[in-house]
Design a protein around this motif. Sequence first.
Motif, PDB file in Angstrom:
ATOM      1  N   ASN A  42       7.956  14.047   4.234  1.00  0.00           N
ATOM      2  CA  ASN A  42       6.968  13.203   3.559  1.00  0.00           C
ATOM      3  C   ASN A  42       7.526  11.802   3.416  1.00  0.00           C
ATOM      4  O   ASN A  42       8.610  11.623   2.888  1.00  0.00           O
ATOM      5  N   MET A  43       6.783  10.827   3.914  1.00  0.00           N
ATOM      6  CA  MET A  43       7.187   9.443   3.750  1.00  0.00           C
ATOM      7  C   MET A  43       5.973   8.661   3.259  1.00  0.00           C
ATOM      8  O   MET A  43       4.978   8.547   3.985  1.00  0.00           O
ATOM      9  N   TYR A  44       6.056   8.187   2.042  1.00  0.00           N
ATOM     10  CA  TYR A  44       4.954   7.444   1.431  1.00  0.00           C
ATOM     11  C   TYR A  44       3.647   8.233   1.497  1.00  0.00           C
ATOM     12  O   TYR A  44       2.589   7.698   1.810  1.00  0.00           O
ATOM     13  N   GLY A  45       3.736   9.542   1.239  1.00  0.00           N
ATOM     14  CA  GLY A  45       2.551  10.390   1.200  1.00  0.00           C
ATOM     15  C   GLY A  45       2.047  10.868   2.553  1.00  0.00           C
ATOM     16  O   GLY A  45       1.054  11.583   2.627  1.00  0.00           O
ATOM     17  N   LYS A  46       2.717  10.461   3.618  1.00  0.00           N
ATOM     18  CA  LYS A  46       2.301  10.886   4.964  1.00  0.00           C
ATOM     19  C   LYS A  46       3.339  11.834   5.542  1.00  0.00           C
ATOM     20  O   LYS A  46       4.539  11.683   5.311  1.00  0.00           O
ATOM     21  N   GLN A  47       2.877  12.797   6.340  1.00  0.00           N
ATOM     22  CA  GLN A  47       3.788  13.700   7.045  1.00  0.00           C
ATOM     23  C   GLN A  47       4.288  12.990   8.305  1.00  0.00           C
ATOM     24  O   GLN A  47       3.481  12.534   9.118  1.00  0.00           O
ATOM     25  N   VAL A  48       5.586  12.873   8.432  1.00  0.00           N
ATOM     26  CA  VAL A  48       6.176  12.270   9.628  1.00  0.00           C
ATOM     27  C   VAL A  48       7.292  13.181  10.138  1.00  0.00           C
ATOM     28  O   VAL A  48       7.939  13.883   9.360  1.00  0.00           O
ATOM     29  N   ARG A  49       7.490  13.166  11.422  1.00  0.00           N
ATOM     30  CA  ARG A  49       8.552  13.953  12.030  1.00  0.00           C
ATOM     31  C   ARG A  49       9.795  13.082  12.087  1.00  0.00           C
ATOM     32  O   ARG A  49       9.750  11.956  12.585  1.00  0.00           O
TER      33      ARG A  49
END
Length: 152
Positions: free
Chosen positions: A106-113
């Motif tokens: 989770n980065m700033y509320g977004k799912q990132v790989r």
Amino acid sequence: MLDQSCPSFQLPMTGGKTFDPAALKGQAFVLYFYPKDNTPGCTVEGSDFRARAADFAAAQTQVFGISRDSIKSHENFKAKMEFPFDLVSDPDEIACGAFGVMKMKNMYGKQVRGVERSTFLIDKEGRIVKEWRGVKVPGHVEAVLSAVQQLT
């Protein structure tokens, strides 16, 4: 992954060299995976390894940092931070995939790989003898050094 052989691969690293775990047989080494050059946590982690470089050298263990950043980025980061160890570039996630460090985060509320901060200790026979996953930076380098000292 414990007690498995270190995966085999060849990747570019700082100083115009090639990182090849097979070529390191006969010496122990630490491979620490980190998310990104010049970010706060990665800078502190690298600085902690730099601060204990003499202790790792005394234990006859090399340290290598690895991320998906380019060689150019690594060269700049290494020079800026005066790291006494080389940084390995893995933009195609060859080593990241082999060691299973790519995770959804989770980065700033977004799912990132991205790269899950992880460290592996490889012994003189080329076996992974200790691993740390989901690393929290404070105190981590001391834990790695302690494991290295027990190994030698």
